[in-house]
Design an enzyme around this catalytic site. Structure first.
Site, PDB file in Angstrom:
ATOM      1  N   SER A 239       0.938  -1.228   0.063  1.00 45.41           N
ATOM      2  CA  SER A 239      -0.176  -0.010   0.018  1.00 45.41           C
ATOM      3  C   SER A 239       0.971   1.190   0.144  1.00 45.41           C
ATOM      4  CB  SER A 239      -0.996   0.065   1.248  1.00 45.41           C
ATOM      5  OG  SER A 239      -0.116   0.120   2.366  1.00 45.41           O
ATOM      6  N   LYS A 240       0.225   2.288  -0.272  1.00 48.28           N
ATOM      7  CA  LYS A 240       0.946   3.607  -0.151  1.00 48.28           C
ATOM      8  C   LYS A 240       1.891   3.812   0.973  1.00 48.28           C
ATOM      9  CE  LYS A 240      -0.630   7.015  -2.911  1.00 48.28           C
ATOM     10  NZ  LYS A 240       0.335   6.929  -3.705  1.00 48.28           N
ATOM     11  N   ARG A 241       1.911   3.183   1.953  1.00 50.49           N
ATOM     12  CA  ARG A 241       2.751   3.181   3.200  1.00 50.49           C
ATOM     13  C   ARG A 241       4.072   2.926   2.612  1.00 50.49           C
ATOM     14  NH1 ARG A 241       1.658  -0.639   7.313  1.00 50.49           N
ATOM     15  NH2 ARG A 241      -0.067  -1.408   5.851  1.00 50.49           N
ATOM     16  N   GLU A 249       3.116   6.870 -11.114  1.00 53.90           N
ATOM     17  CA  GLU A 249       3.730   7.621 -10.053  1.00 53.90           C
ATOM     18  C   GLU A 249       5.473   7.344  -9.948  1.00 53.90           C
ATOM     19  OE1 GLU A 249       0.745   8.120  -6.205  1.00 53.90           O
ATOM     20  OE2 GLU A 249       1.371   6.121  -6.562  1.00 53.90           O
TER      21      GLU A 249
END
Ligand code: GLU
Length: 499
Positions: A239-241, A249
């Site tokens: 995830s983004k974490r 991106e």
């Protein structure tokens, strides 16, 4: 039969690292075996599918160089075909209409749960006694799951087997006329002659249902590979974490597609030995399904950054400069001044398209000069964006000086005198070469009886405004005499005023 693989994303979200992993293995396997790699957009969920996400998928694949063969297949173009097959199953008594509403099913499920009983669709509509009552209701079509065991061979997990009694009569055509994922997937994989299905482990439950459908339709199932998940370093779902999750991106942050591909290819596969750097053509040559790992792999952004830096470092200055220029292509020039060189702004791809402010940094046109700057910054550049972040002083006089640097190097009472002497020595140099610059600084230090670093640090701060960076003598030479003298004068004026 020629080998054919496919990548079949649902355009319900932007293309992420997990998608890349699956697409890449399908691509490498097809290319290695001289087969075909197809792209199928699984957009049967009309509400959740978005053409913007399809564009995001296509753009991601293009940037990565994962070219698919032929046209793109879109499931939304094929609703009629799925309907015909569903009706065929009904005709053959392998499927049946179901009139139960979602609420009715929920209610029965809740009742079973209250009694702590497990629940699967209870076949209420299989043998409807009174059709008249419900004929006007919307109806779905369910598959009549047969009795017995259902099994398939998986290249990673070997023989997979389940009792079909554990599988409910699942919906193949929803009441709105759209097919379920499993049904459309089987029909398309069959019609496209897919020989090998490589997808995530999360689809294992679906594969059993799909194998049942292949049987019912009298078709041969493809071979299956279910890849273990990619996890974050804390072993939770990526995830983004754990760093950016979307492929565009990574492009935006200045990663190279070949570094990203190299890194991802090795998450769950290895060519044997401990090789870490494998070019794209070599990956194709070496790829094989025999060396897939059965366990989850860990995505480590630090390692990817390091690898990207190594890729940049191994490239010629020309190539790195081309990549930097390319990086800025097709961006709106909202910041056309040389002033913007030190700034970067990332586009946000969370919604599939680039949103928010775009900044195209106008790069100076003097290629020779740019190449010299690239050469100096390249060894410490982990991402292309580092160039924009660290090169400002090569193009603009510093507007201010680093605070900590000033405390350390500008505050000594001798600084003004020392910088004045440096300026004098530099102006006298006829050949403004790296060697002569270094000699001038070292000789002056000797004459003053101080360590050369006591000159080097304040010169650097005066010329660049910051405290770190490539070798000072190279910086001085690259900036050129005129700029160096001007910046030393500015720093001296600043110091005298501050006294
Ligand atoms: N649309 C499915 C997904 O994105 C495809 C799975 C498959 O490859 O069959 O997960």
């Amino acid at each position: 039969m020629p080998l054919i693989t496919r990548f079949a994303p649902s355009p319900t979200g932007p293309f992420h690292i997990g998608n890349l992993h699956i697409a890449l293995y399908n691509f490498l396997f097809a290319r290695k075996e001289g087969g075909k790699f197809l792209l199928r957009i699984e957009d049967t969920d009309i509400k959740r599918s978005d053409t913007i996400m399809t564009q995001n998928i296509i753009e991601s694949l293009k940037w990565l160089g994962l070219e698919y063969d032929g046209e793109i297949y879109k499931q939304s173009d094929r609703f009629q075909i799925y309907r015909e097959y569903a009706e065929l199953l009904i005709k053959n008594k392998l499927g049946y209409f179901c009139y139960c509403t979602h609420e009715e099913i929920e209610e029965r499920k809740q009742m079973a749960m209250a009694k702590k009983e497990s629940w699967k669709y209870d076949r209420k509509c299989l043998n409807l006694a009174n059709m008249n009552e419900i004929q006007d209701r919307p109806r779905a079509i369910r598959f009549l799951v047969p009795e017995g065991k259902v099994s398939y061979e998986d290249r990673i997990h070997n023989k997979m087997e389940r009792d079909a009694a554990d599988i409910e009569d699942f919906v193949i055509l929803k009441s709105d006329g759209t097919p379920s994922y499993n049904f459309a997937c089987v029909i398309d994989d069959h019609e496209l002659n897919i020989t090998d299905v490589i997808r995530g482990e999360d689809h294992v439950v679906n594969t059993f249902k799909q194998v049942l459908l292949y049987k019912a339709l009298g078709w041969k199932a493809p071979k299956f590979v279910h890849l273990p998940m990619i996890l974050g370093p804390d072993r939770s779902k990526l995830s983004k974490r754990h760093g950016a999750t979307l492929v565009l991106e990574y492009r935006e942050q200045g990663f190279l597609p070949e570094a990203l591909i190299n890194y991802i290819a090795l998450l769950g596969w290895s060519p044997g030995g401990d090789r870490e750097f494998i070019s794209f053509p070599e990956l194709i040559e070496l790829f094989s399904l025999d060396r897939l790992s059965p366990t989850a792999s860990i995505f480590d952004i630090k390692k990817l950054e390091w690898m990207n830096g190594e890729y940049i470092n191994k490239m010629s200055d020309e190539e790195v400069l081309d990549r930097i220029v390319n990086f800025h292509e097709n961006r709106e020039p909202t910041c056309p001044d040389a002033e913007c060189v030190g700034k970067t702004e990332n586009r946000d791809y969370t919604n599939g398209v680039d949103a928010g402010p775009l900044t195209r940094i106008k790069l100076p046109e003097n290629r020779e000069y740019m190449l010299k700057v690239v050469n100096l910054l390249k060894p410490r550049m982990q991402k292309l964006t580092a160039f924009m972040e660290r090169s400002a002083y090569f193009f603009n006089d510093p507007k201010e000086y680093d605070k900590e640097g000033m405390d350390k190097y500008f505050n000594l009472p001798e600084t003004i005198e020392r910088l004045a002497l440096v300026k004098e020595r530099f102006s006298k140099l006829e050949a403004f070469s790296i060697e002569m610059i270094e000699l001038a600084v070292r000789e002056l230090a000797d004459e003053l009886g101080i360590k050369a670093s006591l000159l080097i640090h304040p010169i650097r701060l005066a010329l660049t405004g910051i405290t770190g960076g490539p070798s000072l003598f190279h910086i001085v030479e690259t900036l050129g005499k005129e700029t160096v003298i001007r910046r030393l004068e500015k720093a001296l004026a600043f110091l005298i005023k501050a006294k």
